[in-house]
Motif scaffolding. Sequence first.
Motif, PDB file in Angstrom:
ATOM      1  N   LEU A 111       8.818  30.579 -27.026  1.00 49.58           N
ATOM      2  CA  LEU A 111       7.421  30.903 -26.741  1.00 49.58           C
ATOM      3  C   LEU A 111       7.325  32.169 -25.892  1.00 49.58           C
ATOM      4  CD1 LEU A 111       4.401  30.251 -26.805  1.00 49.58           C
ATOM      5  CD2 LEU A 111       4.751  28.783 -24.801  1.00 49.58           C
ATOM      6  N   ILE A 112       8.170  32.275 -24.866  1.00 50.89           N
ATOM      7  CA  ILE A 112       8.149  33.461 -24.004  1.00 50.89           C
ATOM      8  C   ILE A 112       8.425  34.723 -24.823  1.00 50.89           C
ATOM      9  CG2 ILE A 112       9.349  34.636 -22.115  1.00 50.89           C
ATOM     10  CD1 ILE A 112       9.747  31.874 -20.832  1.00 50.89           C
ATOM     11  N   LEU A 113       9.402  34.645 -25.721  1.00 47.52           N
ATOM     12  CA  LEU A 113       9.732  35.800 -26.557  1.00 47.52           C
ATOM     13  C   LEU A 113       8.550  36.190 -27.442  1.00 47.52           C
ATOM     14  CD1 LEU A 113      13.404  34.925 -27.593  1.00 47.52           C
ATOM     15  CD2 LEU A 113      12.658  36.688 -25.984  1.00 47.52           C
ATOM     16  N   GLU A 114       7.842  35.186 -27.964  1.00 50.17           N
ATOM     17  CA  GLU A 114       6.683  35.477 -28.813  1.00 50.17           C
ATOM     18  C   GLU A 114       5.536  36.070 -27.992  1.00 50.17           C
ATOM     19  OE1 GLU A 114       6.507  35.349 -32.040  1.00 50.17           O
ATOM     20  OE2 GLU A 114       8.502  34.514 -32.335  1.00 50.17           O
ATOM     21  N   ILE A 115       5.372  35.596 -26.752  1.00 47.45           N
ATOM     22  CA  ILE A 115       4.328  36.153 -25.882  1.00 47.45           C
ATOM     23  C   ILE A 115       4.634  37.616 -25.574  1.00 47.45           C
ATOM     24  CG2 ILE A 115       3.301  36.047 -23.572  1.00 47.45           C
ATOM     25  CD1 ILE A 115       3.667  32.996 -23.684  1.00 47.45           C
ATOM     26  N   VAL A 116       5.894  37.887 -25.217  1.00 48.33           N
ATOM     27  CA  VAL A 116       6.306  39.265 -24.913  1.00 48.33           C
ATOM     28  C   VAL A 116       6.141  40.152 -26.141  1.00 48.33           C
ATOM     29  CG1 VAL A 116       8.266  40.728 -24.290  1.00 48.33           C
ATOM     30  CG2 VAL A 116       7.889  38.575 -23.079  1.00 48.33           C
ATOM     31  N   GLY A 117       6.435  39.591 -27.313  1.00 52.49           N
ATOM     32  CA  GLY A 117       6.319  40.359 -28.546  1.00 52.49           C
ATOM     33  C   GLY A 117       4.897  40.499 -29.053  1.00 52.49           C
ATOM     34  N   GLY A 118       3.954  39.837 -28.382  1.00 50.58           N
ATOM     35  CA  GLY A 118       2.552  39.962 -28.764  1.00 50.58           C
ATOM     36  C   GLY A 118       2.140  39.123 -29.957  1.00 50.58           C
ATOM     37  N   ASN A 119       2.933  38.084 -30.260  1.00 51.70           N
ATOM     38  CA  ASN A 119       2.599  37.265 -31.425  1.00 51.70           C
ATOM     39  C   ASN A 119       2.821  35.774 -31.153  1.00 51.70           C
ATOM     40  OD1 ASN A 119       1.780  36.872 -34.132  1.00 51.70           O
ATOM     41  ND2 ASN A 119       3.921  36.698 -34.781  1.00 51.70           N
ATOM     42  N   PRO A 120       2.260  35.251 -30.060  1.00 50.13           N
ATOM     43  CA  PRO A 120       2.461  33.828 -29.767  1.00 50.13           C
ATOM     44  C   PRO A 120       1.560  32.965 -30.637  1.00 50.13           C
ATOM     45  CG  PRO A 120       0.962  34.736 -28.171  1.00 50.13           C
ATOM     46  CD  PRO A 120       1.397  35.892 -29.057  1.00 50.13           C
ATOM     47  N   PRO A 121       1.868  31.670 -30.734  1.00 50.55           N
ATOM     48  CA  PRO A 121       0.941  30.761 -31.425  1.00 50.55           C
ATOM     49  C   PRO A 121      -0.349  30.655 -30.617  1.00 50.55           C
ATOM     50  CG  PRO A 121       2.590  29.508 -30.238  1.00 50.55           C
ATOM     51  CD  PRO A 121       3.009  30.949 -30.146  1.00 50.55           C
ATOM     52  N   ASP A 122      -1.381  30.146 -31.238  1.00 48.91           N
ATOM     53  CA  ASP A 122      -2.656  29.984 -30.532  1.00 48.91           C
ATOM     54  C   ASP A 122      -2.670  28.715 -29.692  1.00 48.91           C
ATOM     55  OD1 ASP A 122      -4.156  32.312 -31.703  1.00 48.91           O
ATOM     56  OD2 ASP A 122      -3.531  31.263 -33.528  1.00 48.91           O
ATOM     57  N   ILE A 123      -1.853  27.747 -30.081  1.00 47.48           N
ATOM     58  CA  ILE A 123      -1.674  26.513 -29.310  1.00 47.48           C
ATOM     59  C   ILE A 123      -0.206  26.129 -29.387  1.00 47.48           C
ATOM     60  CG2 ILE A 123      -2.180  24.027 -29.201  1.00 47.48           C
ATOM     61  CD1 ILE A 123      -4.937  24.709 -30.389  1.00 47.48           C
ATOM     62  N   CYS A 124       0.331  25.651 -28.274  1.00 40.45           N
ATOM     63  CA  CYS A 124       1.735  25.229 -28.252  1.00 40.45           C
ATOM     64  C   CYS A 124       1.864  24.000 -27.369  1.00 40.45           C
ATOM     65  CB  CYS A 124       2.621  26.355 -27.714  1.00 40.45           C
ATOM     66  SG  CYS A 124       4.393  25.957 -27.672  1.00 40.45           S
ATOM     67  N   SER A 125       2.729  23.075 -27.750  1.00 40.86           N
ATOM     68  CA  SER A 125       3.019  21.930 -26.887  1.00 40.86           C
ATOM     69  C   SER A 125       4.277  22.229 -26.082  1.00 40.86           C
ATOM     70  CB  SER A 125       3.196  20.651 -27.709  1.00 40.86           C
ATOM     71  OG  SER A 125       4.183  20.805 -28.697  1.00 40.86           O
TER      72      SER A 125
END
Length: 428
Positions: free
Chosen positions: A71-85
Amino acid sequence: MKFRTFLMSLLLVFVFVNSGIAQEKITVWMTYGGTMGDVVSNLIKNDFTPKTGIEVEYVPMMATPDLMTKLILEIVGGNPPDICSLEGYQVIELGMRGALEKINQFNDYQDIIDRFYPGFSGQFIYNDNVYAIPGESSWTQSYYRTDIFQELGLDIPVLWTDLDTLVPKLKARGMEFYHENGAGYPRCYMTFLYQRGEDIFTPDGLSSNLDSPEAIEAFKTYTSLYTKHKIPLSMPDYQTFVSGEVPFMVHLHYIYGLIDRTAPQIRGKWAPAHTPGTIRDDGKISHAVPTSSFAYVIPKNTKRSLEKKEAAWEFLKWYTSPEVLAQIQEGFFEAPDKWVLFFGTKAGFESAKYYPEHRALIGEIFEQGVKMTSIPGGYSTYRYIDFAFNQVVLQQHDPEVALKKAASDSTAELERKRKEFARFLKDL
């Protein structure tokens, strides 16, 4: 009736379309795969999307520490999911870094959070900022074999001191008492601490509270299970409860469903009970246990439109509604593994798959549940409790000395973490 329902669904879609939300597609990462994932994804496809017009890409994920890293990698990359558990303990660490949306920014937030028992929702709050909505909930409770207790004339222990009588009687018959530690020794220790009205941190969250007299007494009582009563550190197999070798145990909530679905031969011969309790200064007995939950978060994404953020919030409102959670709990129970899970809401308790004769008792456990406090860097304190436990139980160290050392090390670590996180904390 069906026509009226159809009209209501059509009206909801019309409202969402005109608001722009229905034109969005959101991505949801959840830790339910297989048949459980099918239950959730089918509900989304057959209920949420028709009602709102919001398309959902459902992505099943494994509930491992790697999920947070991904998740952190996706946030840094600017493409995280809209919801995550996420695991509950991970939320504050990400939230205070500005990586998660604040759930209490939404106007109807309070209406949604009021659905939950306080013990399950409070873990995700820091400095009045709320970073998650509770998901599947967790707690501990006792389980005992009613037939064996009746046959041997044993009493259910009300206080921890009652084990002084019970454990020798069990051992004399080749039986054992077991206290689970699969969730970690620190969490198990919190039961003894919370029952004394204390926490592992000071009220201001700046220091460890492990060196308080109450914390030390709680630690002595907890470790005495292993040093005095010599109970096993690990349970060979939960089947020892079924066989009667372990007729009394304190274990996690999910064992309820596990026993029920795999051991029909003892149905009606076992029951849940409060954990043994502690007498407080006012003379009342506390059976408090730590409660926690998986968390549903909305990761920050600077590219996400306001409409998409609102669509994610609409999903969380739908997912935690009484009607939907009832269907999820029913679907999980009807799946081959017959999971008996609970999602922390007051209405959800009414539809949870507990036997009628057990329902009142489990409701009392929820009412007495205490949220696990989360502060930045607080996870380090768990590590020091773990060290102290091992020193006492495995190396015969003095429990007071070991815990005071843990308190000192923990306070020093919390101070280091505050300095490390200072640039984030000043913006909260």
